[in-house]
Design a protein around this motif. Structure first.
Motif, PDB file in Angstrom:
ATOM      1  N   ALA A 396     -53.433 -10.517 -24.931  1.00 22.99           N
ATOM      2  CA  ALA A 396     -53.738 -11.767 -25.648  1.00 22.99           C
ATOM      3  C   ALA A 396     -55.232 -11.918 -25.880  1.00 22.99           C
ATOM      4  O   ALA A 396     -55.671 -12.322 -26.966  1.00 22.99           O
ATOM      5  N   ASP A 397     -56.054 -11.591 -24.874  1.00 20.81           N
ATOM      6  CA  ASP A 397     -57.501 -11.730 -25.024  1.00 20.81           C
ATOM      7  C   ASP A 397     -58.066 -10.718 -26.022  1.00 20.81           C
ATOM      8  O   ASP A 397     -59.006 -11.022 -26.767  1.00 20.81           O
ATOM      9  N   ILE A 398     -57.500  -9.528 -26.033  1.00 22.22           N
ATOM     10  CA  ILE A 398     -57.941  -8.518 -26.999  1.00 22.22           C
ATOM     11  C   ILE A 398     -57.642  -8.983 -28.417  1.00 22.22           C
ATOM     12  O   ILE A 398     -58.460  -8.836 -29.326  1.00 22.22           O
ATOM     13  N   LEU A 399     -56.452  -9.556 -28.618  1.00 25.64           N
ATOM     14  CA  LEU A 399     -56.109 -10.083 -29.936  1.00 25.64           C
ATOM     15  C   LEU A 399     -57.065 -11.197 -30.354  1.00 25.64           C
ATOM     16  O   LEU A 399     -57.564 -11.216 -31.484  1.00 25.64           O
ATOM     17  N   LYS A 400     -57.337 -12.120 -29.447  1.00 29.88           N
ATOM     18  CA  LYS A 400     -58.213 -13.247 -29.783  1.00 29.88           C
ATOM     19  C   LYS A 400     -59.611 -12.781 -30.167  1.00 29.88           C
ATOM     20  O   LYS A 400     -60.202 -13.275 -31.133  1.00 29.88           O
ATOM     21  N   SER A 401     -60.138 -11.827 -29.429  1.00 29.52           N
ATOM     22  CA  SER A 401     -61.487 -11.349 -29.738  1.00 29.52           C
ATOM     23  C   SER A 401     -61.492 -10.556 -31.042  1.00 29.52           C
ATOM     24  O   SER A 401     -62.473 -10.600 -31.796  1.00 29.52           O
ATOM     25  N   HIS A 402     -60.394  -9.860 -31.319  1.00 30.94           N
ATOM     26  CA  HIS A 402     -60.278  -9.132 -32.588  1.00 30.94           C
ATOM     27  C   HIS A 402     -60.285 -10.115 -33.758  1.00 30.94           C
ATOM     28  O   HIS A 402     -61.008  -9.920 -34.743  1.00 30.94           O
ATOM     29  N   TRP A 403     -59.496 -11.172 -33.661  1.00 33.14           N
ATOM     30  CA  TRP A 403     -59.449 -12.173 -34.742  1.00 33.14           C
ATOM     31  C   TRP A 403     -60.803 -12.865 -34.904  1.00 33.14           C
ATOM     32  O   TRP A 403     -61.222 -13.167 -36.025  1.00 33.14           O
ATOM     33  N   ALA A 404     -61.480 -13.117 -33.783  1.00 29.89           N
ATOM     34  CA  ALA A 404     -62.797 -13.770 -33.877  1.00 29.89           C
ATOM     35  C   ALA A 404     -63.783 -12.891 -34.647  1.00 29.89           C
ATOM     36  O   ALA A 404     -64.632 -13.394 -35.395  1.00 29.89           O
ATOM     37  N   GLU A 405     -63.669 -11.587 -34.491  1.00 24.81           N
ATOM     38  CA  GLU A 405     -64.595 -10.672 -35.172  1.00 24.81           C
ATOM     39  C   GLU A 405     -64.202 -10.409 -36.619  1.00 24.81           C
ATOM     40  O   GLU A 405     -65.060 -10.386 -37.505  1.00 24.81           O
ATOM     41  N   PHE A 406     -62.897 -10.249 -36.865  1.00 22.90           N
ATOM     42  CA  PHE A 406     -62.459  -9.804 -38.191  1.00 22.90           C
ATOM     43  C   PHE A 406     -61.714 -10.873 -38.987  1.00 22.90           C
ATOM     44  O   PHE A 406     -61.460 -10.683 -40.177  1.00 22.90           O
ATOM     45  N   GLY A 407     -61.383 -12.002 -38.370  1.00 22.11           N
ATOM     46  CA  GLY A 407     -60.506 -12.978 -39.001  1.00 22.11           C
ATOM     47  C   GLY A 407     -59.053 -12.624 -38.717  1.00 22.11           C
ATOM     48  O   GLY A 407     -58.734 -11.508 -38.313  1.00 22.11           O
ATOM     49  N   ARG A 408     -58.172 -13.612 -38.929  1.00 21.23           N
ATOM     50  CA  ARG A 408     -56.753 -13.380 -38.655  1.00 21.23           C
ATOM     51  C   ARG A 408     -55.950 -13.368 -39.952  1.00 21.23           C
ATOM     52  O   ARG A 408     -56.063 -14.270 -40.781  1.00 21.23           O
ATOM     53  N   ASN A 409     -55.137 -12.342 -40.098  1.00 22.11           N
ATOM     54  CA  ASN A 409     -54.171 -12.270 -41.193  1.00 22.11           C
ATOM     55  C   ASN A 409     -52.817 -12.733 -40.663  1.00 22.11           C
ATOM     56  O   ASN A 409     -52.134 -11.967 -39.965  1.00 22.11           O
ATOM     57  N   TYR A 410     -52.467 -13.999 -40.947  1.00 24.32           N
ATOM     58  CA  TYR A 410     -51.112 -14.449 -40.595  1.00 24.32           C
ATOM     59  C   TYR A 410     -50.117 -13.690 -41.473  1.00 24.32           C
ATOM     60  O   TYR A 410     -50.314 -13.579 -42.700  1.00 24.32           O
ATOM     61  N   TYR A 411     -49.068 -13.186 -40.852  1.00 26.26           N
ATOM     62  CA  TYR A 411     -48.207 -12.244 -41.582  1.00 26.26           C
ATOM     63  C   TYR A 411     -46.800 -12.239 -40.988  1.00 26.26           C
ATOM     64  O   TYR A 411     -46.631 -12.316 -39.763  1.00 26.26           O
ATOM     65  N   GLN A 412     -45.817 -12.173 -41.861  1.00 25.62           N
ATOM     66  CA  GLN A 412     -44.430 -11.991 -41.428  1.00 25.62           C
ATOM     67  C   GLN A 412     -43.685 -11.107 -42.436  1.00 25.62           C
ATOM     68  O   GLN A 412     -43.995 -11.109 -43.631  1.00 25.62           O
ATOM     69  N   ARG A 413     -42.688 -10.387 -41.918  1.00 24.09           N
ATOM     70  CA  ARG A 413     -41.744  -9.670 -42.775  1.00 24.09           C
ATOM     71  C   ARG A 413     -40.365 -10.295 -42.571  1.00 24.09           C
ATOM     72  O   ARG A 413     -39.902 -10.419 -41.438  1.00 24.09           O
ATOM     73  N   HIS A 414     -39.731 -10.696 -43.682  1.00 25.54           N
ATOM     74  CA  HIS A 414     -38.398 -11.288 -43.633  1.00 25.54           C
ATOM     75  C   HIS A 414     -37.399 -10.283 -44.196  1.00 25.54           C
ATOM     76  O   HIS A 414     -37.506  -9.875 -45.356  1.00 25.54           O
TER      77      HIS A 414
END
Length: 542
Positions: A396-414
């Motif tokens: 979880a912390d790795i994801l948060k720091s990644h998003w802080a650096e690069f931004g977050r792409n909210y994404y889903q496949r239906h």
């Protein structure tokens, strides 16, 4: 003695993105598998006495077709067949063997993440000498041959037993039965810091890997338990079964729900993962968080240098068009190449062979690198473990720091599964008919900036692939992609991909359904999904 057996062609043996897939009873029709295998041998140019790798994921009908393929290889001029013991070879392990042993190619028997058993799915795929799936030029030629085939060649004697290691002969051909795990496990040890991962696990780090009664059970037990020291109970559902234990070996939120729930529990392990039927897909879970395939690709690409095999950095990244653009932001910041291809691992092969990219990924939980020419589920799990061992942070912390650096792409496949084929094709045709007039249209607060049917020109060989999925891009960077999957065996699978970029770290904790709500609603409006298919909700969301 070589026999030539008369046969009649079938007109439905067109390979999809991952080979020829049909229900088991369909493959059990007289000469159905033989026709397709002979067509492969007739089309593939080879020198005399070359080597062929054969293996599969252990599903129902696997052994029978492997024994037939061995006898046919002996009758078609191969000098050696390498087969996994009991016919078992994960798809990445087969790719490795083809490359390591200088084989002319390989026949992989799998329907990947699809269900198994007597009424389940079956598949045959041909991989070329680089270890990757045959390109469209070859699969198209195979299909043309299947429509006119009149005979196949087979050695009259039975194939040797494939449950004992060692070499035997069938006529002049050597049949070599190998440990399916050994060469692959050694490759993984050469790429990752097993000492550091072992120390992480010894420090009290807990994990669970669900092999889903599929092919990766023996691989995971050898690597995670025997070589890295994880507790024996860390690998569950480890025995490959012909029907995958009645389950569906697809590592997603529906079919891996038990594993996900285990990781969400207060006393759950720190790390969880799963792989699919043939070992090429993966699911990554941290305590309290499920990592989307697109985020996983981006995190692995951004941190690959932490593993010894990638310490010099990576040459570039490739992703399938429907995969989120999270990896693009890593490539841009790192100053490395970024390539967008159609769905299907075969499109990555030329880029990997040319040294243009090192890491590849696609939206359907597939990630891999230039170590083989297939996506590789256990490789992705091991790279995550190597990153965790180096950074000593939670998933979880790795994801948060990644998003802080690069931004977050909210994404889903239906995924809308087993949709009426005519209805699904009508939906896609309607979308394509409206593309030219779609730019500038408004849907709620969303304004279409561009819309097209994705086409791809290979930068290495110049080949062109068209009709690879409808893309609708909105001002501000949101997008919706529609395409029909080529991996199902019943009806059609409509896949809808929904994405929105969020640069503001204060908005990185939204639930994806909330962040994507307007785009999800707009996808139904533009695609006329409910109207054309009768479906009010997807069968699977990943």
């Amino acid at each position: 003695m070589i026999e030539t057996i008369a046969t009649k062609p079938y007109q439905d043996q067109k390979p999809g993105t991952s080979g020829l897939r049909k229900k088991v009873p369909h493959f059990q029709q007289p000469n159905y598998a033989q026709n397709f295998i002979q067509s492969i041998f007739d089309v593939v140019a080879k020198q005399e006495l070359e080597t062929l790798v054969i293996g599969g994921d252990g599903r129902f009908y696997n052994r029978e077709v492997i024994l037939t393929a061995i006898r046919m290889a002996a009758a078609n001029g191969y000098g050696r067949v390498i087969v996994g013991r009991n016919g078992i070879l994960s798809t990445p392990a087969a790719s490795n063997l083809i490359r390591q042993r200088g084989a002319a190619g390989g026949i992989i028997l799998s329907a990947s993440h699809n269900p198994g058993g007597p009424d389940g799915d079956f598949g045959i795929k041909y991989n070329i000498s680089n270890g990757g799936p045959a390109p469209e030029s070859i699969t198209s030629a195979i299909f043309e041959k299947t429509k006119s085939i009149s005979a196949y060649r087979i050695f009259s004697a039975p194939a040797p037993r494939i449950d004992e290691l060692g070499e035997k002969h069938l006529g002049d051909m050597v049949v070599e039965v190998v440990d399916p795990v050994a060469a692959y496990a050694e490759l993984m040890e050469s790429l990752f810091d097993f000492d550091k991962i072992r120390a992480l696990i010894a420090s009290g780090f807990t994990m669970r890997f669900d092999a889903m009664h599929a092919v990766t059970g023996p691989y995971a037990s050898e690597i995670f338990v025997n070589r890295l020291g994880a507790e024996k109970g860390s690998v569950v559902n480890a025995e490959p079964l012909e029907d995958f234990g009645g389950g569906h070996p697809d590592p997603n939120a529906v079919h891996a729900a038990t594993l996900i729930n285990h990781l969400m529990a207060p006393n759950g392990p720190a790390f969880g993962a799963a792989s699919d039927g043939d070992g090429d897909r993966n699911l990554i879970i941290g305590k309290g968080v499920v990592v989307s395939p697109s985020d996983s690709l981006a995190v692995l690409a951004a941190n690959a240098h932490l593993a010894p095999g990638y310490a010099r950095g990576i040459a570039g990244i490739a992703r399938s068009m429907p995969t989120s653009q999270a990896a693009d932001r890593v490539a841009q910041k790192r100053g490395i190449g970024m390539y967008e291809t159609p769905t299907g691992w075969k499109f990555f092969g030329n880029l990997l062979d040319a040294g243009k990219v090192t890491i590849c990924g696609e939206e359907s939980a597939g990630t891999g690198s230039d170590h083989v020419r297939e996506k590789d589920g256990l490789w992705a799990v091991l790279l995550w473990l190597n990153i965790l061992a180096e950074r000593r942070e939670s998933v979880a912390d790795i994801l948060k720091s990644h998003w802080a650096e690069f931004g977050r792409n909210y994404y889903q496949r239906h995924d809308f599964e087993e949709v009426d084929k005519d209805a699904a094709e009508g939906l896609m045709e309607s979308l394509r008919d409206r593309l030219a007039s779609m730019a500038g249209q408004r849907f709620g607060s969303l304004v279409v900036s561009e819309a097209d049917d994705f086409s791809y020109k290979d930068p290495v060989d110049g080949s062109v692939a068209t009709g690879q999925g409808v893309r609708i891009v909105f001002s501000g960077g949101g997008r919706i992609v529609f395409r029909l999957s080529g991996t199902g065996t019943a009806g059609a699978t409509l896949r809808v991909y929904i994405e929105r970029f969020e640069p503001d770290p204060a908005k990185h904790d939204l639930v994806p359904e909330e962040a994507l709500a307007e785009l999800i609603e707009t996808a139904d409006v533009i695609g006329e999904i409910k109207k054309r298919t009768g479906r009010t909700a997807p069968d699977v969301v990943t």
